[in-house]
Write a protein that holds these residues in place. Structure first.
Motif, PDB file in Angstrom:
ATOM      1  N   THR A   4       1.006  -1.481   0.420  1.00  0.00           N
ATOM      2  CA  THR A   4      -0.137   0.209  -0.122  1.00  0.00           C
ATOM      3  C   THR A   4       0.916   1.108  -0.079  1.00  0.00           C
ATOM      4  N   GLY A  46       0.764   3.931  -3.064  1.00  0.00           N
ATOM      5  CA  GLY A  46       0.997   5.610  -3.129  1.00  0.00           C
ATOM      6  C   GLY A  46       2.041   5.837  -3.339  1.00  0.00           C
ATOM      7  N   HIS A  70       1.440   6.395  -6.454  1.00  0.00           N
ATOM      8  CA  HIS A  70       0.413   7.973  -6.638  1.00  0.00           C
ATOM      9  C   HIS A  70       1.424   9.352  -6.816  1.00  0.00           C
ATOM     10  N   SER A 123       2.709  11.196  -9.259  1.00  0.00           N
ATOM     11  CA  SER A 123       1.204  11.792 -10.533  1.00  0.00           C
ATOM     12  C   SER A 123       0.154  12.424  -9.653  1.00  0.00           C
ATOM     13  N   THR A 124       0.402  13.124  -8.424  1.00  0.00           N
ATOM     14  CA  THR A 124      -0.239  14.274  -7.898  1.00  0.00           C
ATOM     15  C   THR A 124       1.096  15.122  -7.484  1.00  0.00           C
ATOM     16  N   ARG A 125       0.029  16.386  -8.360  1.00  0.00           N
ATOM     17  CA  ARG A 125       0.330  17.402  -8.137  1.00  0.00           C
ATOM     18  C   ARG A 125       0.999  17.903  -6.700  1.00  0.00           C
ATOM     19  N   TRP A 185       2.675  16.502  -4.685  1.00  0.00           N
ATOM     20  CA  TRP A 185       3.766  15.435  -4.399  1.00  0.00           C
ATOM     21  C   TRP A 185       4.648  14.522  -5.161  1.00  0.00           C
ATOM     22  N   SER A 220      -8.110  16.168 -11.246  1.00  0.00           N
ATOM     23  CA  SER A 220      -8.109  17.597 -11.852  1.00  0.00           C
ATOM     24  C   SER A 220      -7.221  17.700 -11.352  1.00  0.00           C
ATOM     25  N   ASP A 221      -5.939  16.931 -10.193  1.00  0.00           N
ATOM     26  CA  ASP A 221      -4.721  17.399  -9.736  1.00  0.00           C
ATOM     27  C   ASP A 221      -3.771  16.169  -9.572  1.00  0.00           C
ATOM     28  N   HIS A 222      -4.320  15.588 -11.082  1.00  0.00           N
ATOM     29  CA  HIS A 222      -3.301  14.422 -12.077  1.00  0.00           C
ATOM     30  C   HIS A 222      -1.884  15.569 -12.595  1.00  0.00           C
ATOM     31  N   ILE A 223      -0.834  14.898 -12.418  1.00  0.00           N
ATOM     32  CA  ILE A 223       0.253  15.764 -12.558  1.00  0.00           C
ATOM     33  C   ILE A 223      -0.225  15.928 -14.505  1.00  0.00           C
ATOM     34  N   ASP A 224      -0.682  15.422 -15.100  1.00  0.00           N
ATOM     35  CA  ASP A 224      -0.832  16.120 -16.411  1.00  0.00           C
ATOM     36  C   ASP A 224      -2.155  16.367 -16.968  1.00  0.00           C
ATOM     37  N   SER A 225      -2.921  16.486 -15.601  1.00  0.00           N
ATOM     38  CA  SER A 225      -4.197  17.731 -16.003  1.00  0.00           C
ATOM     39  C   SER A 225      -3.564  19.323 -15.624  1.00  0.00           C
ATOM     40  N   PRO A 277      -4.596  23.836 -12.203  1.00  0.00           N
ATOM     41  CA  PRO A 277      -6.242  24.666 -12.236  1.00  0.00           C
ATOM     42  C   PRO A 277      -5.408  26.182 -11.773  1.00  0.00           C
ATOM     43  N   MET A 322      -6.594  13.115  -7.039  1.00  0.00           N
ATOM     44  CA  MET A 322      -5.608  11.579  -6.772  1.00  0.00           C
ATOM     45  C   MET A 322      -5.418  12.339  -5.020  1.00  0.00           C
ATOM     46  N   ARG A 323      -5.358  13.527  -4.682  1.00  0.00           N
ATOM     47  CA  ARG A 323      -4.644  13.403  -3.686  1.00  0.00           C
ATOM     48  C   ARG A 323      -5.631  12.348  -2.507  1.00  0.00           C
ATOM     49  N   ALA A 354      -6.795   9.971  -2.872  1.00  0.00           N
ATOM     50  CA  ALA A 354      -7.009   8.089  -3.023  1.00  0.00           C
ATOM     51  C   ALA A 354      -5.467   8.695  -2.597  1.00  0.00           C
ATOM     52  N   LEU A 355      -4.366   8.942  -2.547  1.00  0.00           N
ATOM     53  CA  LEU A 355      -3.532   8.659  -1.676  1.00  0.00           C
ATOM     54  C   LEU A 355      -3.521   8.928  -0.211  1.00  0.00           C
ATOM     55  N   LEU A 356      -3.759   9.607   0.193  1.00  0.00           N
ATOM     56  CA  LEU A 356      -4.246   9.761   1.299  1.00  0.00           C
ATOM     57  C   LEU A 356      -4.669   9.313   2.397  1.00  0.00           C
ATOM     58  N   LEU A 407      -5.445   5.282   0.994  1.00  0.00           N
ATOM     59  CA  LEU A 407      -4.126   4.830   0.651  1.00  0.00           C
ATOM     60  C   LEU A 407      -3.158   4.463   1.813  1.00  0.00           C
ATOM     61  N   LEU A 408      -2.208   5.832   2.524  1.00  0.00           N
ATOM     62  CA  LEU A 408      -1.183   5.866   3.187  1.00  0.00           C
ATOM     63  C   LEU A 408      -2.887   5.376   4.501  1.00  0.00           C
ATOM     64  N   LEU A 446      -4.862   3.470   4.423  1.00  0.00           N
ATOM     65  CA  LEU A 446      -5.144   2.058   4.726  1.00  0.00           C
ATOM     66  C   LEU A 446      -4.022   2.030   5.515  1.00  0.00           C
TER      67      LEU A 446
END
Lengths: 321, 533
Positions: free
Chosen positions: A271, A275, A278, A281-283, A285, B5-10, B13, B39-40, B42-44, B46-47, B49
């Motif tokens: 996990t 993370g 992920h 690819s998260t702005r 991060w 919207s916070d994906h690095i390829d988007s 903002p 994304m943010r 989902a990431l949080l 994940l961590l 979890l």
């Protein structure tokens, strides 16, 4: 026969540790050579010698591991001692293999130091004589599951070293950039005219970063890319380890997933690295934050291998360690 | 928007204006949904979890270590109920753990569905128009050439790129001839497969798990059982389990063989093999001889039979003072250490003048310690001995309370032998008989059999989970290692009659080979046109 072979194995392992120690010292001296004031550091044979010694130590350790395996007539990774031996062998092996493609000799200090530390701990604290496998471990999944887990660990270890270098390098870059701004702004106020870019670069920064020894390393972005490429390979292996472990658990324990302590930690590690991927690819991060995740991930791998094995109760407990 | 919207390829903002207008409930919902599927978040999650899974490895869990939980309550009578209140002994089915992974999966689905829609559209669409200024792209090379027309050059480029399995489209801008090419759509396909496969794993476990069961049964050599609810020593059905679906078959344990290490001085007595030879019979079928080993379960009629434990079952006969047999059976004794010192209980409610209970200790190879206490020094049957402490009184069997066959509640019993009674425990070698105290009768140790502890499971989720897990792995491989990139070639004719060729590339997602790909295309084009650089 078994005794003789396992004694030669120990001898060969001790020799390899001695060679790792020399390689570690040489790698460290070479790293420190970058700390001088000179902008260009003189080329040296040190890293090549250190690298050659690492190869030698690797071969000695390989011989030790093989002899241990032949002495036991099975794969040499059935208890803590053997797992430390094979695990560090694979980490060094991955390091040597990756160096064919990219020049990562600057993390040689980490890799040889890590191998030395673990081999030292394993051979002094956790040495056990060769014993046959208990029925629960008699499975070809022992060969596959544990080997792939070690392979994954090898890539995660390099990812850790590179992420750490990335963090330090980033710190150095920002410190120096700030110093540069300070110099150019003071220059512009004193001269009363805008400063041309070139002159600012030529000027010596007021306070250089204490991390100047990293100046010959790739920049932090390149380090991050290296780390990422290696960690995703490790992640694939780890995913496979998880699946293979579940298949084996079903055969041996009657269920594919039972939240055994080791299963829990394998899941946690998976996990964290999910993370990490992920985060990249998260702005906001990418960079420093994701590097921290890569390091936390490897810390969890080490925790899983040491603390969980030794102190936590569970089905994965190695008999007699 | 295909990606959060916070994906690095988007695109970055837009700055929020300082005075945002008040949001309507509907807009609030949209805002909340966007946050959840970002994304943010989902990431949080994940961590979170990962962190939430930690306590379950520190505190014993009812699912994997029920005895550990009981012990924990005994050792920590104050803190255990508090921890229990936080579901700390059932972490992985707890409300808080479940809510984290359910939120994570909702976030995942909310993210993946629009991406799937967008990806299906992209799969059908042409590569995008060639950007006006190729020099601004991350990978860009140029060359000038003479002796070729722009049309010939762009046609050659078109062919080369198509040969590399790119999707290509020609876009001309006045006198500038260009192609636009894209490859690696599989990267996104793999990514989506990975995420959908994870949802598949969760759904399979969530819904399929309820139909299974797990039961335990101890079988002594020479005995057997038929697969029915009554036959099990313990039984854990899934939520939707229907007892009538238990497949009718019988299993008899013919023999149980253990191999002990004899040669290696460091491992004398370590078991190296357990083999249970069984005869199985489906209802109406013919008996079949089969074996069950650790790591080699028996697959029979949709169920799996695992060998998870074993031990000794001494055969004991008890006679009344008249010499009539009132009890004879091989009772499984539970192993206590690696040399199989075992403890068992024999209860004699009827047939004697008093109710008797006997706590037995069995030593496969008996030895006497300095303190005079017996212990077993080897796990195989070299010199077996059984000893009994005898208790008389009320066994409590008529109270209507379920009692474990492996434990004797001595509260209402008087000890007659062993311990502080001053009367020696009964000590028996095979074939020997000893008198019970107070002329109650006699006990005979007839011999020893082994028992096997079998776990019988049916888990209908296994196949599905494996398929989804392998799909996830395949999706992961594709999405991490297939580069997705766009390439462009633009050819313009200079006033001198020479042509100017620009080759550029843009990575979508991580692509360490972008520069190589652009240079390779440029070189291939030059070679194809017969140019020397």
């Amino acid at each position: 026969m078994t005794d003789v072979l396992s004694q030669y194995s120990v001898l060969s392992l001790y020799s390899s540790m001695a060679v790792y120690a020399i390689a570690f010292i040489l790698f460290t001296i070479d790293l420190a050579r970058g700390a001088g004031d000179d902008v260009v550091v003189k080329a040296s044979k040190l890293p090549r010698i250190a690298m050659a010694l690492t190869v030698l130590a690797f071969l000695l350790q390989l011989a030790a591991t093989l002899m241990r395996g032949f002495a036991a007539s099975r794969v040499p990774w059935a208890n803590m001692y053997e797992f430390a031996m094979t695990g560090t062998l694979i980490i060094v092996g991955v390091f040597l293999a990756v160096n064919i493609k990219w020049d990562l000799r600057f993390i040689g200090t980490f890799v040889t130091g890590f191998a030395l530390l673990f081999l030292g701990l394993a051979s002094t604290r956790y040495y056990v004589e060769v014993v046959p496998l208990p029925p629960a471990l008699q499975s070809y999944w022992l060969v596959i599951h544990v080997f792939v887990a070690s392979l994954g660990t090898g890539f995660f270890a390099l990812g850790f070293a590179l992420s750490l270098s990335q963090l330090l390098q980033h710190k150095r870059e920002t410190t120096n950039a700030a110093a540069l701004v300070a110099v150019s702004s003071s220059a512009s106020t004193s001269a009363g005219s805008p400063v041309v870019k070139g002159t600012a670069v030529a000027a010596k920064p007021v306070r250089r970063s204490r991390l100047e020894f990293l100046k010959r390393l790739p920049d932090s972005i390149q380090l991050e890319n290296y780390a990422y490429r290696l960690i995703i390979i490790g992640f694939i292996f780890w995913t496979f380890t998880l699946i293979a472990g579940a298949v084996w658990a079903e055969k041996a324990w009657g269920r594919y997933w039972g939240w055994d302590t080791k299963e829990v930690w394998t899941f946690i590690i998976w996990t964290i690295y999910a993370g990490y991927i992920h985060a990249r690819s998260t702005r906001g991060w990418r960079g420093t934050r994701s590097a921290w995740l890569a390091m936390v991930g490897f810390a969890a791998v080490m925790f899983n291998f040491t603390i969980v094995n030794i102190f936590f109760k569970g089905l994965h407990a190695y008999s007699g360690l | 928007m295909s990606r959060p919207s916070d994906h690095i390829d988007s695109p970055a903002p837009a700055k929020a204006s300082a005075t945002s207008p008040a949001l309507s409930p509907r807009e609030w919902l949209r805002w909340f949904w966007r946050q959840l599927t970002s994304m943010r978040t989902a990431l949080l999650l994940l961590l979170l979890l990962a962190i939430a899974a930690v306590p379950g490895s520190i505190v014993p869990q009812r699912s994997s270590d029920p005895n550990g939980v009981t012990q924990y309550f005994v050792n920590n009578p104050k803190s255990a109920p508090i921890l229990d209140g936080f579901q700390m002994f059932d972490v992985y089915t707890s409300a808080w753990f479940s809510s984290i992974y359910l939120l994570l999966f909702i976030s995942l689905i909310g993210c993946v569905i629009p991406r799937t829609k967008h990806h299906i559209e992209a799969l059908r669409a042409d590569p995008p128009k060639t950007p006006a200024n190729l020099a601004r792209l991350p990978a860009h090379v140029t060359r000038d050439a003479s002796g070729v027309t722009a049309e010939a050059a762009i046609e050659a480029a078109h062919k080369i790129v198509r040969g590399l399995r790119y999707r290509v489209r020609r876009y001309d801008r006045g006198t500038t001839l260009t192609i636009s090419a894209e490859r690696g759509y599989a990267r996104e396909t793999g990514n989506l497969i990975f995420h959908f496969a994870l949802v598949g794993v969760l759904l399979t476990v969530g819904f399929g798990g309820g139909f299974g069961f797990a039961g335990q049964r101890v079988v002594v050599e020479g005995q057997g059982f038929t697969n029915s609810l009554l036959a099990y020593d313990s039984f854990n059905p899934g939520r939707f389990f229907n007892p009538s679906t238990l497949p009718p078959y019988s299993i008899a344990l013919d023999s149980f063989k253990v191999v002990y290490e004899q040669a290696n001085p460091n491992a004398i007595g370590q078991p190296t093999d357990y083999t249970a030879s069984v005869t199985t019979q489906l209802r109406g079928g013919t008996p079949e001889a089969q074996t069950i080993k650790v790591n080699e379960p028996l697959r029979i009629a949709d169920t799996d039979v695992y060998l998870l434990g074993n031990g000794y079952a001494p055969t004991i006969t008890v006679r009344n003072p008249a010499g009539e047999v009132i009890f004879t059976d091989s009772t499984p004794f539970l192993p206590q250490d690696k040399n199989l010192t075992s403890v068992g209980v024999i209860k004699l409610p009827d047939g004697l003048s008093q109710q008797l209970g006997m706590i037995g200790f069995f030593y496969p190879t008996v030895s006497k310690g300095h303190s005079g206490a017996f212990f077993s020094m080897y796990p195989d049957l070299v010199d077996p001995e059984v000893t009994f402490n005898v208790y008389a009184g009320d066994l409590g069997l008529n109270a209507g309370v379920a009692r474990s066959v492996y434990a004797l509640d001595t509260k209402n019993l008087t000890q007659l032998t062993g311990g502080k009674t001053g009367v020696k425990s009964l000590e028996l070698k095979p074939g020997e008989t000893a008198d019970l105290p107070n002329g109650l009768g006699s006990v005979t140790f007839d011999g020893v059999k082994r028992f096997a502890s079998l776990d019988i499971h049916r888990d209908p989720t296994q196949g599905g989970v494996l398929v989804f897990a392998l799909l996830a792995l395949a999706g992961l491989l594709i999405s991490l290692f297939i580069p997705r990139r766009r390439l462009w070639v633009a050819v313009s004719t200079l006033p001198s009659g020479q042509i100017h060729i620009e080759t550029a590339g843009l990575a979508r997602g991580d692509d360490p080979t972008l520069d190589t790909a652009v240079t390779a295309l440029d070189t291939a084009l030059a070679t194809n046109l017969g140019l020397t650089s």
